[in-house]
Structure formats: structure tokens, C-alpha cells
Write an enzyme that holds these catalytic residues in place. Structure first.
Site, PDB file in Angstrom:
ATOM      1  N   LYS A 150       0.840  -1.205   0.000  1.00 17.09           N
ATOM      2  CA  LYS A 150       0.000   0.000   0.000  1.00 17.09           C
ATOM      3  C   LYS A 150       0.874   1.253   0.000  1.00 17.09           C
ATOM      4  CE  LYS A 150      -3.827  -2.540   1.890  1.00 17.09           C
ATOM      5  NZ  LYS A 150      -4.549  -3.076   3.037  1.00 17.09           N
ATOM      6  N   GLN A 155      -4.957  -1.734   9.119  1.00 14.39           N
ATOM      7  CA  GLN A 155      -4.810  -3.071   8.545  1.00 14.39           C
ATOM      8  C   GLN A 155      -5.425  -4.123   9.478  1.00 14.39           C
ATOM      9  OE1 GLN A 155      -3.365  -3.752   5.408  1.00 14.39           O
ATOM     10  NE2 GLN A 155      -4.303  -5.734   5.823  1.00 14.39           N
ATOM     11  N   ASP A 193     -11.612   2.208   3.108  1.00 12.77           N
ATOM     12  CA  ASP A 193     -11.907   0.781   2.970  1.00 12.77           C
ATOM     13  C   ASP A 193     -13.408   0.558   2.758  1.00 12.77           C
ATOM     14  OD1 ASP A 193      -9.751  -0.965   3.024  1.00 12.77           O
ATOM     15  OD2 ASP A 193      -9.522  -0.868   5.206  1.00 12.77           O
TER      16      ASP A 193
END
Ligand code: NAP
Length: 286
Positions: free
Chosen positions: A53, A97, A120
Site C-alpha cells: 500500500k 490493517q 476501505d
């Protein structure tokens, strides 16, 4: 004849190129998308995802911050950091995460993120917006699958679509996006009866199970588009999907490889969401 290989690496590179072009245009207006990535603990797979990422942020010209927190971080400390980032004007997207260590509630972490920075798309506000069909962000993996289908001209409209898996991050939103695009959608899970027969009727089959070699050729309709979301590690350390690639390749019309299919698309969609968040925060219309 083998299936058309749906090349997520190639499509990703194309999308990231167009994101970089837009970032360069935004720069002239004093806007630079910023992403904060938080990782708690030492999970090796999570470390790899976070590194990928960060690389994607560099490739797209984003500003990024990484917060690597120790395993023993408390939920209160983690939420404190998220609240700071919610108010940080350089940060447009916040990603924590998953999985987080067991003493921290994933849902509490998701709920703490400002919905306009929830790149997300896991926050209940964004989940609800997706259900209604009026959304700012799409969850990255299902959005990546849709982008691949579009790139290869596979239109779900009127087609039988079967999604194996009903998780909040992949299966359920995947089904919803296919439904928005007028697919006739069936969701399968571990209690589904006659799974093979159900799958074998699909024009578009999405496997998000998390089991290597789960989808065999007898579960696939001749010429179907088969999307392999699975990411499983074999004993020899190699990453593999949920689909028996070689045998399904002989029968399907389209097939995503693992690695190099849905995985790169997922990260690219995270970049797309962060760009969108930056434009929202700057009051710039699409
Ligand atoms: P998950 O939360 O474990 O969900 C797995 C789903 O598969 C569940 O709904 C489960 O059914 C279903 N399932 C399990 N065994 C089954 C069986 N024998 N028959 C039918 N259904 C079965 O996993 P996830 O988070 O959705 O992820 C799925 C896979 O995608 C994993 O391999 C993950 O690593 C991968 N993934 C990849 C990406 C990417 O970027 N490529 C992103 C996210 C996830 P029940 O609900 O009944 O238990």
C-alpha cells in the site's frame, strides 16, 4: 481452448497511471491526497500488504504516513490515534490493517474512522450507502472485481452471478455491486446445499472462500467468467487462489490468476477511494 486471462497487474497499472495524471492536475490546485496506514502487531502477511500500500501511494503521487504500533497497543490508544487522524487536514484516508490483535474490537476501530476518510468503505455509514446505491466509496476488493469485469467487457446485466462467501468485506458487498449492475445474484456459503450445481449455473462465478483448490472444473459452466478472490498460502509458501487454475482454465471463458488478478486491483481501488476522499474534502466535483 484456454480462458482469457484477466490481468489485474496490467489493469492496475493503467488505473494507477490515470490516478497519477489526476494527482498531477490536483497539485496545481494545492491538493495532494494523503493516506494514513496503521498496523498493529507483527503479522507477516499484514506487513506485506502495508508495504504494498505504501508503494502504491508512491506510484500514485500521494502523501502517506505509516503508523506501526506494538502488539500491546490498547484499543483506547488506537482509537485516540484514529481521532487525531480524523482531524488531520493532510490525511484524506485512514486505513487500519486488519486483523488487529484479539484484545481490540475490529468494529470499534471501524466505527471510530470518520466516514469521509473511510477508504476501505467498512464504516456502517458507507455500508448503508452501498446498500442504497448512493455511495462515495466502494469496498476495495469487490470494486476491483467490477473494474476487471468492465475492462474485459463482461457485463453482469441479466446474467446469473454466483458469489461463494458472505463476509462483510468481500462476499456481501460483491453481491450488492453485481446486483446494482443488474446481475441475478446468488450468495453461497458453508451451509449452501448443492453448491456444485448452483455454481455450475453461473455466468459469472466469484470465489471468496479462502480454501485452495476449492473451485473445480465441474463447478464451472462452459465459457463462464471465473473471478478468484482467494489468497491462500500453500505449505511451500506459494500464494494460491480458491480455484484449480489449470482445469478451470480449460473450461472458463475468462479467469483471474492468483497472484496477479484481484490482489493488485484491491490496492488500486484503495488509491481510487483516497483520491475521491481528497476531492470530497477539497470540495471538488468528479
Ligand atoms: P472469510 O471471512 O473467512 O469468509 C469466507 C466465506 O467462505 C464465508 O462466508 C464461508 O461461509 C465461506 N465458506 C467457507 N467454507 C465454505 C465451504 N466449504 N462451502 C461454501 N462456502 C464456504 O473470508 P474473506 O475475508 O471473505 O476472504 C475470502 C478469501 O479472499 C481469503 O482467501 C482472503 O485471503 C481473500 N481475500 C483476498 C483479497 C484480495 O485482495 N485478493 C481481499 C480480501 C480477501 P460461512 O459464512 O457459512 O462461514
Amino acid at each position: 481452448m484456454s480462458a482469457v486471462r484477466m490481468d489485474g497487474k496490467m489493469v492496475s497499472a493503467k488505473v494507477r497511471g490515470s490516478i497519477l495524471d489526476e494527482v498531477n492536475r490536483l497539485k496545481k490546485r494545492g491538493v495532494r491526497p494523503g493516506l494514513a496506514v496503521i498496523i498493529v502487531g507483527e503479522d507477516p502477511a499484514s506487513q506485506i500488504y502495508v508495504r504494498n500500500k505504501e508503494r502504491a501511494c508512491e506510484e500514485c503521487g500521494f502523501y502517506s504516513e505509516k503508523y506501526a504500533l506494538p502488539e500491546e497497543t490498547t484499543q483506547e490508544q488506537l482509537i485516540g490515534l484514529i481521532e487525531e487522524l480524523n482531524h488531520n487536514p493532510h490525511i484524506d484516508g485512514i486505513l487500519c490493517q486488519m486483523p488487529v490483535p484479539a484484545h481490540i474490537s475490529e468494529q470499534a476501530v471501524i466505527d471510530a474512522i470518520d466516514p469521509t476518510k473511510d477508504v476501505d468503505a467498512f464504516h456502517p455509514v458507507n455500508v448503508g450507502k452501498i446498500m442504497i446505491g448512493d455511495f462515495d466509496f466502494l469496498p476495495c476488493t469487490p470494486a476491483g472485481v467490477m473494474e476487471l469485469l468492465d475492462e474485459y467487457g463482461v457485463d453482469p446485466k441479466g446474467k446469473k452471478c454466483v458469489v461463494i462467501g458472505r463476509s462483510n468485506i468481500v462476499g456481501k458487498p460483491m453481491a450488492m455491486l453485481l446486483l446494482h449492475r443488474h446481475g441475478t445474484v446468488t450468495i453461497c456459503h458453508s451451509r449452501t446445499e448443492n453448491l456444485k450445481e448452483v455454481c455450475a449455473q453461473a455466468d459469472i462465478l466469484v470465489a471468496a472462500v479462502g480454501r485452495a483448490d476449492f473451485v473445480t472444473a465441474d463447478m464451472v459452466k462452459e465459457g463462464a467468467a471465473v473471478i478468484d478472490v482467494g489468497m491462500n498460502r500453500r505449505e511451500n509458501g506459494k500464494v494460491t487462489g480458491d480455484v484449480c487454475y489449470d482445469e478451470v482454465n480449460e473450461k472458463a471463458g475468462y479467469l483471474t490468476p492468483v497472484p496477479g488478478g484481484v490482489g493488485p486491483m484491491t490496492i488500486t481501488m484503495l488509491m481510487k477511494n483516497t483520491l475521491k476522499a481528497a476531492k470530497l474534502h477539497a470540495g471538488i466535483e468528479d
